[in-house]
Design an enzyme around this catalytic site. Structure first.
Site, short mmCIF file in Angstrom:
data_model
loop_
_atom_site.label_atom_id
_atom_site.label_comp_id
_atom_site.label_asym_id
_atom_site.label_seq_id
_atom_site.Cartn_x
_atom_site.Cartn_y
_atom_site.Cartn_z
N THR A 128 -24.26 28.44 8.97
CA THR A 128 -25.33 29.39 9.35
C THR A 128 -24.74 30.60 10.09
OG1 THR A 128 -26.82 27.52 9.57
CG2 THR A 128 -27.52 29.56 10.62
N LEU A 174 -28.50 17.00 0.70
CA LEU A 174 -28.40 17.87 1.88
C LEU A 174 -28.13 19.32 1.47
CD1 LEU A 174 -28.06 17.81 5.16
CD2 LEU A 174 -25.73 18.36 4.57
N GLY A 175 -27.29 19.53 0.45
CA GLY A 175 -26.92 20.88 0.01
C GLY A 175 -28.16 21.68 -0.35
N LEU A 176 -28.14 22.98 0.00
CA LEU A 176 -29.28 23.85 -0.30
C LEU A 176 -28.95 24.68 -1.55
CD1 LEU A 176 -30.08 24.98 3.34
CD2 LEU A 176 -31.23 23.22 1.98
N CYS A 227 -44.71 16.43 14.62
CA CYS A 227 -44.19 15.96 15.91
C CYS A 227 -45.00 14.75 16.40
CB CYS A 227 -44.24 17.07 16.95
SG CYS A 227 -42.91 18.29 16.76
N HIS A 231 -23.41 32.91 7.61
CA HIS A 231 -24.46 33.70 6.96
C HIS A 231 -24.89 34.87 7.85
CE1 HIS A 231 -24.54 30.88 3.81
NE2 HIS A 231 -25.33 29.98 4.36
P1 NAD Z 1 -19.77 24.98 2.00
O1 NAD Z 1 -20.31 26.06 1.15
O2 NAD Z 1 -18.63 25.26 2.91
O3 NAD Z 1 -19.36 23.73 1.10
C1 NAD Z 1 -19.81 23.51 -0.20
C2 NAD Z 1 -18.65 22.94 -0.99
O4 NAD Z 1 -19.11 22.62 -2.31
C3 NAD Z 1 -17.48 23.93 -1.15
O5 NAD Z 1 -16.28 23.34 -0.68
C4 NAD Z 1 -17.47 24.20 -2.65
O6 NAD Z 1 -16.14 24.41 -3.15
C5 NAD Z 1 -18.09 22.93 -3.22
N1 NAD Z 1 -18.63 23.09 -4.57
C6 NAD Z 1 -19.03 24.22 -5.22
N2 NAD Z 1 -19.42 23.93 -6.47
C7 NAD Z 1 -19.29 22.60 -6.64
C8 NAD Z 1 -19.51 21.71 -7.73
N3 NAD Z 1 -19.98 22.15 -8.91
N4 NAD Z 1 -19.23 20.39 -7.56
C9 NAD Z 1 -18.76 19.94 -6.37
N5 NAD Z 1 -18.51 20.74 -5.30
C10 NAD Z 1 -18.78 22.05 -5.44
O7 NAD Z 1 -21.03 24.45 2.84
P2 NAD Z 1 -21.15 23.43 4.08
O8 NAD Z 1 -21.18 24.21 5.34
O9 NAD Z 1 -20.20 22.30 3.94
O10 NAD Z 1 -22.64 22.93 3.80
C11 NAD Z 1 -22.92 22.17 2.65
C12 NAD Z 1 -24.32 22.41 2.14
O11 NAD Z 1 -25.29 21.89 3.06
C13 NAD Z 1 -24.69 23.88 1.95
O12 NAD Z 1 -25.43 24.01 0.75
C14 NAD Z 1 -25.57 24.17 3.15
O13 NAD Z 1 -26.46 25.23 2.90
C15 NAD Z 1 -26.29 22.87 3.30
N6 NAD Z 1 -26.89 22.57 4.61
C16 NAD Z 1 -28.05 21.90 4.62
C17 NAD Z 1 -28.64 21.54 5.82
C18 NAD Z 1 -29.91 20.79 5.83
O14 NAD Z 1 -30.46 20.56 6.92
N7 NAD Z 1 -30.40 20.35 4.67
C19 NAD Z 1 -28.01 21.86 7.04
C20 NAD Z 1 -26.80 22.54 7.00
C21 NAD Z 1 -26.23 22.89 5.77
ZN ZN Z 2 -43.88 20.33 16.07
#
Ligand code: NAD
Ligand code: ZN
Length: 345
Positions: free
Chosen positions: A40, A262-264, A99, A43
């Protein structure tokens, strides 16, 4: 004191001199012992669309922290001077429907510490007392600051049984690497990691991945099937935010298996829902933030157990903030695991 500040609505940040703040009602002032960079923060540094819509410069950046309380504001009775704390980033309202169902992690009025107010990339910082988490005195500051992202990883990995289960992790960025550490500490086997970056595949191995695969060169689904004798993995943990990784992971998951996301994703994702989820009877969990405060107890205990292999994940340590631009650029280039600053040189 020096602080990394987002001074302008543009790319980058500046190291500026600011006054040490005074804690207001319900706040504490900490001496920052360690603070780490989150995706974050990157970003905000890059000033992407999300940051443009949310951040109001000038503002001190940063939210992952470990520090010593040196002053408490009026009305604070849960935290004392001398306490060693970290901070939950989500400031929840305690009053909304979510909450009142103890689902604080999905509070609909969440404010984010370091996003909606000044953060912790400074020698001293204000923390809302309601968000302070007391650490045991002997926890290393570089581990204590990682607890907040570790909470994301713990909620992802431990959303269901994991001990002795075959596991696929897609994406070995900072969060995926923490996920590998949690999965290994919790007895997952084999842990297979799909990650295109060679640097990060090497880190994944150091943290404890049993197998790594480059999804840009090899089919990770076939790789998983070969490793698991055609069964597929019991657990699929998505940490990349790559639509392709999601599809591959679902294909590689055994029918009846568990999935945590988890990934966005950068855009809407199209999937063969019938064949990839419904007819496979997969158990799918969306993961956001951390459970308050159950997850913090788990994270703290996991660190204290000595079983979390965090050292290889902390690839960069900086004394002071003088080289912060180098740190951000390395992280942008994907050449880091977690980056930790120790503000007091
Ligand atoms: P990051 O971008 O550093 O890591 C993502 C990794 O995925 C990179 O190392 C990249 O090389 C790899 N990748 C790309 N394409 C791929 C594929 N096709 N197959 C496998 N791996 C691939 O991000 P981060 O800081 O480690 O965060 C991970 C994710 O979690 C992000 O999408 C972020 O937005 C998300 N996130 C979600 C929450 C939540 O609460 N849900 C909180 C924090 C972060
Ligand atoms: Zn609340």
């Amino acid at each position: 004191m020096p602080a990394i500040m987002k001074t302008k609505p543009a790319y980058g940040a500046e190291l500026v001199e600011v006054e040490v703040p005074k804690p207001g009602p319900g706040e504490v002032l900490i001496k920052v012992l360690a603070t780490s960079i989150c995706g974050t923060d990157l970003h905000i540094y890059e000033w992407n669309e999300w940051a443009q819509s949310r951040i109001k410069p000038p503002q001190i950046m940063g939210h992952e922290v470990a520090g010593e309380v040196i002053e408490v504001g009026p009305g604070v009775d849960t935290i004392q001077e001398g306490d060693y704390i970290s901070a939950e980033t989500h400031i929840v309202c305690g009053k909304c429907y979510a909450c009142r169902h103890n689902r604080y992690h999905v509070c609909q009025n969440t404010k984010i510490f370091g996003v909606d107010m000044d953060g912790v990339f400074a020698e001293y910082a204000i923390v809302p007392a309601q968000n302070a988490w007391k650490n045991p005195k002997d926890m290393k500051p570089e581990y204590a600051t990682l607890q907040e992202p570790l909470g994301n990883a713990v909620d992802t990995v431990l959303a269901g049984p994991i001990a002795g289960r075959s596991t696929l992790i897609t994406g070995a960025g900072p969060l995926g690497l923490l996920g590998i550490a949690v999965a290994k500490a919790s007895g997952a086997y084999p842990v297979i990691v799909s990650e295109p970056s060679e640097f990060r595949r090497e880190l994944a191995k150091k943290v404890g991945a049993d197998y790594v695969v480059n999804p840009f060169e090899e089919d990770p689904v076939k790789f998983v099937m070969d490793v698991t004798d055609g069964a597929g993995v019991e657990v699929f943990l998505e940490f990349s935010g790559a639509p392709k990784a999601l599809e591959q992971g679902l294909k590689a998951t055994t029918p009846g298996g568990r999935v945590s996301l988890l990934g966005l994703f950068p855009r809407d994702v199209t999937l063969d829902m019938n064949n990839l989820i419904i007819f496979k009877a997969l158990e799918v969990h969306g993961i956001t933030g951390r459970h308050l405060w159950e997850t913090w107890y788990t994270v703290s205990s996991l660190i204290q157990s000595g079983k979390l292999n965090l050292d290889p994940i902390i690839t960069h340590k900086y004394r002071g903030f003088d080289d912060f631009e180098e740190a951000f650029e390395l992280m942008r280039a994907g050449k880091t695991g977690k980056v930790v600053f120790f503000p007091h040189k």
